[in-house]
Design an enzyme around this catalytic site. Structure first.
Site, PDB file in Angstrom:
ATOM      1  N   ALA A 279     -47.682  -0.705  31.908  1.00  0.00           N
ATOM      2  CA  ALA A 279     -48.188  -0.387  33.250  1.00  0.00           C
ATOM      3  C   ALA A 279     -48.591   1.077  33.382  1.00  0.00           C
ATOM      4  CB  ALA A 279     -47.138  -0.745  34.298  1.00  0.00           C
ATOM      5  N   LYS A 283     -52.015   2.945  35.147  1.00  0.00           N
ATOM      6  CA  LYS A 283     -51.674   3.872  36.244  1.00  0.00           C
ATOM      7  C   LYS A 283     -50.852   3.186  37.338  1.00  0.00           C
ATOM      8  CE  LYS A 283     -55.879   6.558  35.372  1.00  0.00           C
ATOM      9  NZ  LYS A 283     -56.393   5.629  34.340  1.00  0.00           N
ATOM     10  N   LYS A 284     -50.160   2.119  36.972  1.00  0.00           N
ATOM     11  CA  LYS A 284     -49.305   1.412  37.928  1.00  0.00           C
ATOM     12  C   LYS A 284     -47.882   1.973  37.920  1.00  0.00           C
ATOM     13  CE  LYS A 284     -52.127  -2.728  37.348  1.00  0.00           C
ATOM     14  NZ  LYS A 284     -52.218  -4.060  36.717  1.00  0.00           N
ATOM     15  N   VAL A 285     -47.534   2.653  36.849  1.00  0.00           N
ATOM     16  CA  VAL A 285     -46.288   3.412  36.734  1.00  0.00           C
ATOM     17  C   VAL A 285     -46.674   4.812  36.265  1.00  0.00           C
ATOM     18  CG1 VAL A 285     -44.104   3.651  35.485  1.00  0.00           C
ATOM     19  CG2 VAL A 285     -44.860   1.383  36.238  1.00  0.00           C
TER      20      VAL A 285
END
Length: 311
Positions: A279, A283-285
């Protein structure tokens, strides 16, 4: 790399005494070296930071665990306002409503499913769900509520509809009742799935101007995301609930903290199997996020890891 840097943390034996608390046991997990025990400790520390910081905490999970006693753990997190946002699947409504009025029963994984079918018993893993404890009781309770809501207005957002269901259930054992009471939004991207979804469809067939506006849910989520100073997530299992959580967090460059409890593996490229490391590339984390993947049964790990916060 300096060899001594790699050898600075000796493995310590776990020593349990009669007065040992759960938080002390988890602390010993952290010094025990391996394997999942250390990850449980890391998850506990991350969750402690989430609960103590001024940040927005997401809780995502699939419906199956609500058929088990783990429902009580989720309910306590909601009741104590330890989480700010829930993202789940429609089956959560099914099991939460059904179990408010009827019992599910301890069963077994190894039983003749053809015989269970003849007996009017549905099997969910090793939980037995009698016919009368599922579809009919959900219809009996949900349809009159939809009638009331329809008379009030024709269009509802998903999260407002869930609050209204919880309000009318009015039972402390219910997750959606406590979500309503504490104004914690429950988002279900797959709103038409499951038994409650079928009630919504049936009601729509009889009242064609009835609407569930899921884009209002997305608007509410966008407000939450863009207003948040920091975000953290406790994600149980994968699927749409996990993905919707990390998807929205990409719009603020990713989660600051995350704990993912799963039994899925990444070899098949599935979202459920994807580690939180993956992730980061989306760029989700965030790159500097504090996170851990914990492999194991959430019905064991979740109660253990949050128990110290529920005393």
């Amino acid at each position: 790399m300096d060899r001594n840097e790699l050898l600075k943390e000796p493995v310590k034996d776990i020593s349990i005494k009669s007065e040992t608390t759960i938080s002390e046991l988890i602390g010993m997990f952290g010094r025990s070296g391996g394997f999942t025990a250390k990850k449980i400790y890391e998850g506990y520390e991350i969750i402690k930071e989430m609960f103590n910081d001024d940040e927005t905490t997401f809780l995502s999970f699939p419906a199956d665990i609500i058929s088990t006693g783990t429902r009580g753990i989720i309910n306590e997190l909601v009741k104590r306002k330890l989480v700010d946002v829930i993202i789940t699947t429609n089956g959560t409504l099914d099991h939460d409503i059904a179990r408010t009025y009827r019992d599910y029963y301890a069963g077994t994984f190894n039983f003749s499913d053809a015989m269970l079918r003849d007996l009017g018993i549905n099997r969910l893993g090793n939980v037995f769900v009698p016919d009368e404890s599922y579809g009919s009781i959900i219809e009996e309770k949900v349809m009159p509520i939809l009638d009331e809501l329809y008379k009030e207005k024709k269009e509802w957002s998903g999260y407002e509809l869930i609050w209204e269901l919880g309000k009318r259930i009015n039972n402390e054992s219910s997750i959606i009742y406590n979500a309503y009471k504490n104004r914690i939004p429950v988002f279900i991207p797959g709103m038409t799935d499951g038994s409650v979804g079928s009630q919504l469809w049936s009601f729509y067939e009889m009242n064609r101007d009835f609407r569930i506006n899921l884009l209002e849910d997305e608007h509410k989520l966008s407000d939450i995301i863009f207003d948040a100073k920091k975000t953290g997530a406790i994600m149980i299992g994968g699927g749409i609930s996990k993905h919707h959580t990390i998807w929205w967090n990409q719009f603020r460059d990713g989660l600051n903290q995350a704990v993912y409890i799963t039994t899925a593996q990444e070899y098949d490229g599935s979202l459920s199997g994807a580690k939180l490391e993956e992730a980061i590339s989306w760029k989700k984390v965030r790159e500097d996020a504090r996170f851990v993947n914990i492999y194991g049964d959430a019905t064991v790990i979740l109660p253990l890891i949050v128990a110290p916060f529920l005393k």
